[in-house]
Scaffold this active site. Structure first.
Site, PDB file in Angstrom:
ATOM      1  CG  ASN A 111      96.818  54.859 -14.077  1.00 17.36           C
ATOM      2  OD1 ASN A 111      96.763  55.117 -12.871  1.00 17.36           O
ATOM      3  ND2 ASN A 111      95.751  54.701 -14.816  1.00 17.36           N
ATOM      4  CB  VAL A 112     103.543  53.235 -13.604  1.00 18.09           C
ATOM      5  CG1 VAL A 112     103.755  54.405 -12.656  1.00 18.09           C
ATOM      6  CG2 VAL A 112     103.071  51.997 -12.823  1.00 18.09           C
ATOM      7  CG  ASP A 113      98.426  51.134 -16.701  1.00 15.52           C
ATOM      8  OD1 ASP A 113      98.511  51.984 -17.611  1.00 15.52           O
ATOM      9  OD2 ASP A 113      97.412  51.003 -15.987  1.00 15.52           O
ATOM     10  CG  HIS A 128     102.539  58.948  -9.642  1.00 20.66           C
ATOM     11  ND1 HIS A 128     101.398  58.543  -8.983  1.00 20.66           N
ATOM     12  CD2 HIS A 128     102.796  60.197  -9.170  1.00 20.66           C
ATOM     13  CE1 HIS A 128     100.980  59.504  -8.158  1.00 20.66           C
ATOM     14  NE2 HIS A 128     101.808  60.517  -8.264  1.00 20.66           N
ATOM     15  CB  CYS A 159     127.602  52.296 -14.756  1.00 14.87           C
ATOM     16  SG  CYS A 159     126.459  52.312 -13.360  1.00 14.87           S
ATOM     17  CB  SER A 198      91.507  57.247  -4.034  1.00 20.11           C
ATOM     18  OG  SER A 198      92.915  57.292  -4.054  1.00 20.11           O
ATOM     19  CB  ALA A 240      86.737  55.116 -16.472  1.00 21.62           C
TER      20      ALA A 240
HETATM   21  N1  APR Z   1      85.844  53.541 -13.116  1.00 20.35           N
HETATM   22  C1  APR Z   1      86.088  54.693 -12.430  1.00 20.35           C
HETATM   23  N2  APR Z   1      86.651  54.707 -11.218  1.00 20.35           N
HETATM   24  C2  APR Z   1      86.972  53.539 -10.648  1.00 20.35           C
HETATM   25  C3  APR Z   1      86.744  52.299 -11.295  1.00 20.35           C
HETATM   26  C4  APR Z   1      86.133  52.330 -12.571  1.00 20.35           C
HETATM   27  N3  APR Z   1      85.862  51.215 -13.252  1.00 20.35           N
HETATM   28  N4  APR Z   1      87.172  51.311 -10.481  1.00 20.35           N
HETATM   29  C5  APR Z   1      87.672  51.894  -9.383  1.00 20.35           C
HETATM   30  N5  APR Z   1      87.560  53.239  -9.477  1.00 20.35           N
HETATM   31  C6  APR Z   1      88.028  54.276  -8.551  1.00 20.35           C
HETATM   32  C7  APR Z   1      87.957  53.932  -7.074  1.00 20.35           C
HETATM   33  O1  APR Z   1      86.693  54.279  -6.560  1.00 20.35           O
HETATM   34  C8  APR Z   1      89.068  54.797  -6.507  1.00 20.35           C
HETATM   35  O2  APR Z   1      88.578  56.078  -6.154  1.00 20.35           O
HETATM   36  O3  APR Z   1      89.406  54.443  -8.815  1.00 20.35           O
HETATM   37  C9  APR Z   1      90.050  54.948  -7.657  1.00 20.35           C
HETATM   38  C10 APR Z   1      91.362  54.199  -7.497  1.00 20.35           C
HETATM   39  O4  APR Z   1      92.075  54.779  -6.443  1.00 20.35           O
HETATM   40  P1  APR Z   1      93.536  54.297  -6.023  1.00 20.35           P
HETATM   41  O5  APR Z   1      93.566  52.826  -5.980  1.00 20.35           O
HETATM   42  O6  APR Z   1      93.890  55.035  -4.780  1.00 20.35           O
HETATM   43  O7  APR Z   1      94.452  54.744  -7.252  1.00 20.35           O
HETATM   44  P2  APR Z   1      95.130  56.154  -7.539  1.00 20.35           P
HETATM   45  O8  APR Z   1      94.235  57.261  -7.134  1.00 20.35           O
HETATM   46  O9  APR Z   1      95.581  56.103  -8.939  1.00 20.35           O
HETATM   47  O10 APR Z   1      96.383  56.118  -6.572  1.00 20.35           O
HETATM   48  C11 APR Z   1      97.273  57.191  -6.611  1.00 20.35           C
HETATM   49  O11 APR Z   1      98.799  56.039  -5.181  1.00 20.35           O
HETATM   50  O12 APR Z   1      99.711  53.994  -4.613  1.00 20.35           O
HETATM   51  C12 APR Z   1      99.938  55.197  -5.252  1.00 20.35           C
HETATM   52  O13 APR Z   1     101.503  55.706  -6.926  1.00 20.35           O
HETATM   53  C13 APR Z   1     100.295  55.018  -6.720  1.00 20.35           C
HETATM   54  O14 APR Z   1      99.650  56.354  -8.632  1.00 20.35           O
HETATM   55  C14 APR Z   1      99.166  55.716  -7.450  1.00 20.35           C
HETATM   56  C15 APR Z   1      98.678  56.720  -6.423  1.00 20.35           C
END
Ligand code: APR
Length: 253
Positions: A111-113, A128, A159, A198, A240
């Protein structure tokens, strides 16, 4: 499984993971967008995921930025404004508390947040990058920019060259020193959590397999099944913000 059985299974999972956590000397955690979902920040994939509405190739690649840097900056500016309004949730806060309790703790986040920082986590590896950092496209100078909205886009470096968001885009390498530290922490962990990701974006997702191969117990916390669910020791189907605080409840273990 009926509701009663499901509740019992969840209680057993909770107690087992809490026991492992209590016994752990070294914990590493990989988080993804799911941990910030309950703070109101949209995830990338799945229902409501931003890559359903927007095209990653246009907004999160060096090629997209070269084609239309203003569009990319506008998108990041919108995300900054959403994140600025958000607060860390119970999941972020619980991870910061776990860090205070465990002798060795490393938080690897995709996460970048910046919500982990705001929740009080300290040993954070941002593989990231960081949306609150901007970097010059020519001289590489980095600076913090905490404005929720940047008035004039794109921003420019002293610059004279254009700046870019300090995040890692598709097709780019991860910051080497940060990644090396993530690998070291993963190999050293006796307990590894993979939370709210994911697990489809590499190399970050590869840490789960590395943790397993290095002998750690691996626990996934996710509302849905993922490609690593079958690899981990426990795949805990939970949010989470609910699961992590439950691990801190004193069970007299
Ligand atoms: N608690 C736990 N898991 C959750 C919740 C929650 N409340 N809500 C959603 N999820 C899960 C979803 O089921 C999914 O598997 O979080 C995951 C989010 O997946 P992504 O949207 O693909 O995010 P991420 O895995 O962080 O993506 C990886 O992809 O787009 C790029 O650079 C970006 O860092 C990011 C990377």
């Amino acid at each position: 499984m009926d509701l009663l059985q499901a509740n019992r299974a969840n209680a057993v999972t909770e107690t087992t993971v809490a026991k492992w956590l209590k016994a752990a000397k070294s914990v590493a955690v990989l988080t993804g967008a799911g941990i910030s979902a309950e703070s109101g920040i949209p995830t990338f994939r799945g229902p409501g995921g931003v890559w359903k509405t927007y095209r990653a190739e246009e907004l999160a690649t060096p090629q997209g930025f070269a084609r239309d840097s203003k569009l990319v900056w506008e998108w990041y500016d919108w995300r900054r404004s959403v994140i600025a309004e958000a607060q860390p949730n119970a999941g972020h806060l619980a991870l910061a508390e776990i860090e205070r309790r465990v002798p060795g703790f490393t938080l690897v986040t995709q996460n970048v947040d910046g919500l982990h920082d705001r929740a009080g986590s300290r040993n954070i590896l941002r593989v990231h990058g960081d949306i609150w950092t901007v970097r010059c496209t020519v001289c590489d100078r980095e600076r913090r920019d905490l404005r929720p909205r940047i008035e004039s886009l794109p921003p420019f470096c002293s610059c004279g060259a254009m700046e870019r968001p300090g995040v890692v885009w598709f097709g780019e390498g991860l910051p080497e020193d940060v990644w090396e530290r993530a690998v070291v922490a993963t190999k050293a962990a006796d307990l590894f959590f993979v939370i709210g990701t994911s697990a489809v974006v590499h190399p970050a997702a590869g840490l789960v397999h590395l943790a397993k191969a290095s002998g750690a117990k691996v626990v996934e916390i996710n509302v849905d099944k993922t490609p690593v669910s079958a690899t981990v020791d426990i795949s805990w189907r939970a949010s989470a913000a609910e699961a992590l605080p439950a691990l801190l409840v004193d069970r007299g273990l």
